[in-house]
Design a protein around this motif. Structure first.
Motif, PDB file in Angstrom:
ATOM      1  N   LEU A  61      -7.562  59.964 -21.445  1.00 46.34           N
ATOM      2  CA  LEU A  61      -7.329  60.942 -20.379  1.00 46.34           C
ATOM      3  C   LEU A  61      -6.634  62.198 -20.887  1.00 46.34           C
ATOM      4  O   LEU A  61      -5.907  62.147 -21.884  1.00 46.34           O
ATOM      5  N   PRO A  62      -6.809  63.296 -20.162  1.00 48.74           N
ATOM      6  CA  PRO A  62      -6.039  64.503 -20.498  1.00 48.74           C
ATOM      7  C   PRO A  62      -4.537  64.235 -20.348  1.00 48.74           C
ATOM      8  O   PRO A  62      -4.120  63.408 -19.531  1.00 48.74           O
ATOM      9  N   ASP A  63      -3.745  64.935 -21.124  1.00 48.44           N
ATOM     10  CA  ASP A  63      -2.290  64.743 -21.118  1.00 48.44           C
ATOM     11  C   ASP A  63      -1.634  65.051 -19.776  1.00 48.44           C
ATOM     12  O   ASP A  63      -0.515  64.615 -19.523  1.00 48.44           O
ATOM     13  N   ARG A  64      -2.300  65.792 -18.926  1.00 48.37           N
ATOM     14  CA  ARG A  64      -1.689  66.209 -17.660  1.00 48.37           C
ATOM     15  C   ARG A  64      -1.433  65.048 -16.704  1.00 48.37           C
ATOM     16  O   ARG A  64      -0.631  65.162 -15.780  1.00 48.37           O
ATOM     17  N   PHE A  65      -2.067  63.912 -16.923  1.00 47.73           N
ATOM     18  CA  PHE A  65      -1.931  62.794 -15.993  1.00 47.73           C
ATOM     19  C   PHE A  65      -0.685  61.962 -16.264  1.00 47.73           C
ATOM     20  O   PHE A  65      -0.387  61.612 -17.395  1.00 47.73           O
ATOM     21  N   LYS A  66       0.021  61.650 -15.180  1.00 46.27           N
ATOM     22  CA  LYS A  66       1.104  60.676 -15.223  1.00 46.27           C
ATOM     23  C   LYS A  66       0.496  59.370 -14.728  1.00 46.27           C
ATOM     24  O   LYS A  66      -0.008  59.295 -13.609  1.00 46.27           O
ATOM     25  N   VAL A  67       0.521  58.374 -15.573  1.00 48.00           N
ATOM     26  CA  VAL A  67      -0.104  57.091 -15.247  1.00 48.00           C
ATOM     27  C   VAL A  67       0.979  56.049 -15.007  1.00 48.00           C
ATOM     28  O   VAL A  67       1.841  55.835 -15.859  1.00 48.00           O
ATOM     29  N   ASP A  68       0.940  55.428 -13.842  1.00 44.28           N
ATOM     30  CA  ASP A  68       1.820  54.300 -13.534  1.00 44.28           C
ATOM     31  C   ASP A  68       0.972  53.042 -13.559  1.00 44.28           C
ATOM     32  O   ASP A  68      -0.092  52.987 -12.930  1.00 44.28           O
ATOM     33  N   ILE A  69       1.447  52.053 -14.286  1.00 40.11           N
ATOM     34  CA  ILE A  69       0.750  50.773 -14.378  1.00 40.11           C
ATOM     35  C   ILE A  69       1.708  49.713 -13.870  1.00 40.11           C
ATOM     36  O   ILE A  69       2.849  49.623 -14.340  1.00 40.11           O
ATOM     37  N   LYS A  70       1.239  48.939 -12.911  1.00 39.33           N
ATOM     38  CA  LYS A  70       2.110  47.939 -12.293  1.00 39.33           C
ATOM     39  C   LYS A  70       1.371  46.626 -12.089  1.00 39.33           C
ATOM     40  O   LYS A  70       0.166  46.605 -11.860  1.00 39.33           O
ATOM     41  N   VAL A  71       2.143  45.558 -12.144  1.00 40.39           N
ATOM     42  CA  VAL A  71       1.641  44.255 -11.734  1.00 40.39           C
ATOM     43  C   VAL A  71       1.608  44.280 -10.206  1.00 40.39           C
ATOM     44  O   VAL A  71       2.559  44.754  -9.571  1.00 40.39           O
ATOM     45  N   ARG A  72       0.509  43.803  -9.630  1.00 40.79           N
ATOM     46  CA  ARG A  72       0.417  43.776  -8.162  1.00 40.79           C
ATOM     47  C   ARG A  72       1.541  42.941  -7.572  1.00 40.79           C
ATOM     48  O   ARG A  72       1.874  41.873  -8.080  1.00 40.79           O
ATOM     49  N   LYS A  73       2.108  43.464  -6.521  1.00 37.46           N
ATOM     50  CA  LYS A  73       3.242  42.820  -5.861  1.00 37.46           C
ATOM     51  C   LYS A  73       2.922  41.362  -5.522  1.00 37.46           C
ATOM     52  O   LYS A  73       1.873  41.059  -4.966  1.00 37.46           O
ATOM     53  N   SER A 132       2.553  35.137 -19.741  1.00 38.87           N
ATOM     54  CA  SER A 132       3.385  35.829 -20.731  1.00 38.87           C
ATOM     55  C   SER A 132       2.637  36.997 -21.369  1.00 38.87           C
ATOM     56  O   SER A 132       3.226  37.767 -22.122  1.00 38.87           O
ATOM     57  N   MET A 133       1.363  37.135 -21.064  1.00 42.05           N
ATOM     58  CA  MET A 133       0.553  38.220 -21.622  1.00 42.05           C
ATOM     59  C   MET A 133       0.527  39.457 -20.712  1.00 42.05           C
ATOM     60  O   MET A 133      -0.108  40.449 -21.049  1.00 42.05           O
ATOM     61  N   ALA A 134       1.202  39.403 -19.582  1.00 41.24           N
ATOM     62  CA  ALA A 134       1.128  40.496 -18.607  1.00 41.24           C
ATOM     63  C   ALA A 134       1.557  41.834 -19.213  1.00 41.24           C
ATOM     64  O   ALA A 134       0.892  42.855 -19.004  1.00 41.24           O
ATOM     65  N   THR A 135       2.638  41.837 -19.963  1.00 41.47           N
ATOM     66  CA  THR A 135       3.102  43.088 -20.564  1.00 41.47           C
ATOM     67  C   THR A 135       2.095  43.597 -21.589  1.00 41.47           C
ATOM     68  O   THR A 135       1.810  44.795 -21.643  1.00 41.47           O
ATOM     69  N   LEU A 136       1.534  42.701 -22.371  1.00 39.40           N
ATOM     70  CA  LEU A 136       0.530  43.091 -23.364  1.00 39.40           C
ATOM     71  C   LEU A 136      -0.723  43.641 -22.683  1.00 39.40           C
ATOM     72  O   LEU A 136      -1.285  44.653 -23.120  1.00 39.40           O
ATOM     73  N   ILE A 137      -1.147  43.019 -21.605  1.00 44.43           N
ATOM     74  CA  ILE A 137      -2.315  43.512 -20.859  1.00 44.43           C
ATOM     75  C   ILE A 137      -2.036  44.916 -20.328  1.00 44.43           C
ATOM     76  O   ILE A 137      -2.853  45.825 -20.469  1.00 44.43           O
ATOM     77  N   GLY A 138      -0.870  45.098 -19.736  1.00 45.61           N
ATOM     78  CA  GLY A 138      -0.501  46.422 -19.233  1.00 45.61           C
ATOM     79  C   GLY A 138      -0.428  47.453 -20.345  1.00 45.61           C
ATOM     80  O   GLY A 138      -0.836  48.607 -20.172  1.00 45.61           O
ATOM     81  N   LEU A 139       0.080  47.045 -21.499  1.00 42.72           N
ATOM     82  CA  LEU A 139       0.152  47.947 -22.648  1.00 42.72           C
ATOM     83  C   LEU A 139      -1.253  48.342 -23.109  1.00 42.72           C
ATOM     84  O   LEU A 139      -1.499  49.507 -23.435  1.00 42.72           O
ATOM     85  N   CYS A 140      -2.167  47.402 -23.108  1.00 39.75           N
ATOM     86  CA  CYS A 140      -3.557  47.707 -23.480  1.00 39.75           C
ATOM     87  C   CYS A 140      -4.163  48.727 -22.513  1.00 39.75           C
ATOM     88  O   CYS A 140      -4.845  49.667 -22.937  1.00 39.75           O
ATOM     89  N   ILE A 141      -3.908  48.542 -21.231  1.00 42.25           N
ATOM     90  CA  ILE A 141      -4.408  49.491 -20.232  1.00 42.25           C
ATOM     91  C   ILE A 141      -3.808  50.872 -20.492  1.00 42.25           C
ATOM     92  O   ILE A 141      -4.505  51.881 -20.498  1.00 42.25           O
ATOM     93  N   ARG A 142      -2.497  50.914 -20.736  1.00 41.25           N
ATOM     94  CA  ARG A 142      -1.826  52.192 -20.980  1.00 41.25           C
ATOM     95  C   ARG A 142      -2.391  52.887 -22.215  1.00 41.25           C
ATOM     96  O   ARG A 142      -2.686  54.083 -22.188  1.00 41.25           O
ATOM     97  N   VAL A 143      -2.561  52.166 -23.298  1.00 38.53           N
ATOM     98  CA  VAL A 143      -3.067  52.771 -24.533  1.00 38.53           C
ATOM     99  C   VAL A 143      -4.493  53.273 -24.330  1.00 38.53           C
ATOM    100  O   VAL A 143      -4.838  54.371 -24.778  1.00 38.53           O
ATOM    101  N   ARG A 144      -5.309  52.501 -23.647  1.00 40.88           N
ATOM    102  CA  ARG A 144      -6.686  52.946 -23.379  1.00 40.88           C
ATOM    103  C   ARG A 144      -6.682  54.279 -22.632  1.00 40.88           C
ATOM    104  O   ARG A 144      -7.440  55.195 -22.966  1.00 40.88           O
ATOM    105  N   LEU A 145      -5.825  54.396 -21.639  1.00 45.32           N
ATOM    106  CA  LEU A 145      -5.780  55.634 -20.859  1.00 45.32           C
ATOM    107  C   LEU A 145      -5.115  56.772 -21.633  1.00 45.32           C
ATOM    108  O   LEU A 145      -5.532  57.924 -21.511  1.00 45.32           O
TER     109      LEU A 145
END
Length: 166
Positions: A105-117, A88-101
């Protein structure tokens, strides 16, 4: 940390300390350095797990091989693996990764974060939440949630240095 642990006994993996040799060009501030997978991994590997006093790298949630960087098109893809399929923490973990980046990172990057298939029972829903700007913005307006994210990110600056458990 939660009293009722979802994964009370996670597997802890050995981490690797990778020393990056800097070239003269990398030390020259007048030259723009490309961002690579190692740099992204270094930014996220020491994020603390929201449930355990361990890093995402120690839990094998983040792995160097699951990061793709395309500097030419300013795109980054990060796939992470929750410790259990019903985490149940998967979304929170992904959110932490997103916020860190977002903060690093420079604003020019589009970051996709996904749970591995195939690694989470609700991977589609989690992926949709993590890559929807409005949902991410709304989540970050929640003071309690932002506090939890900041706690997880408190160790992120260690960038691969071992963190002692309390």
């Amino acid at each position: 940390m939660s009293q009722n642990l979802i994964n009370a006994n996670p597997t802890v993996y050995n981490t690797k300390t990778i020393t990056r040799k800097e070239s003269e060009a990398e030390l020259d501030d007048s030259i723009e350095d490309p961002i690579d997978s190692q740099e992204i991994f270094d930014l996220i590997r020491s994020i603390s797990d929201p449930e355990h006093p361990l890093t995402l790298e120690q839990l094998n949630v983040t792995q160097f091989d699951h990061i793709q960087v395309d500097n030419d098109h300013s795109k980054i893809l990060i796939e992470f693996t929750p410790t259990i399929p019903h985490c149940s923490m998967a979304t929170l973990i992904g959110l932490c990764i997103r916020v860190r980046l977002l903060r690093s990172l420079p604003d020019r990057f589009k970051v996709d974060i996904k749970v591995r298939k195939g690694t989470h029972q609700s991977e589609g829903a989690v992926n949709k939440q993590l890559n929807d700007k409005e949902r991410v913005a709304a989540a970050l307006e929640n003071n309690h949630l932002l506090e939890v994210v900041n706690q997880c990110l408190a160790t992120a600056s260690f960038r691969g240095v071992e963190i002692a458990a309390n």
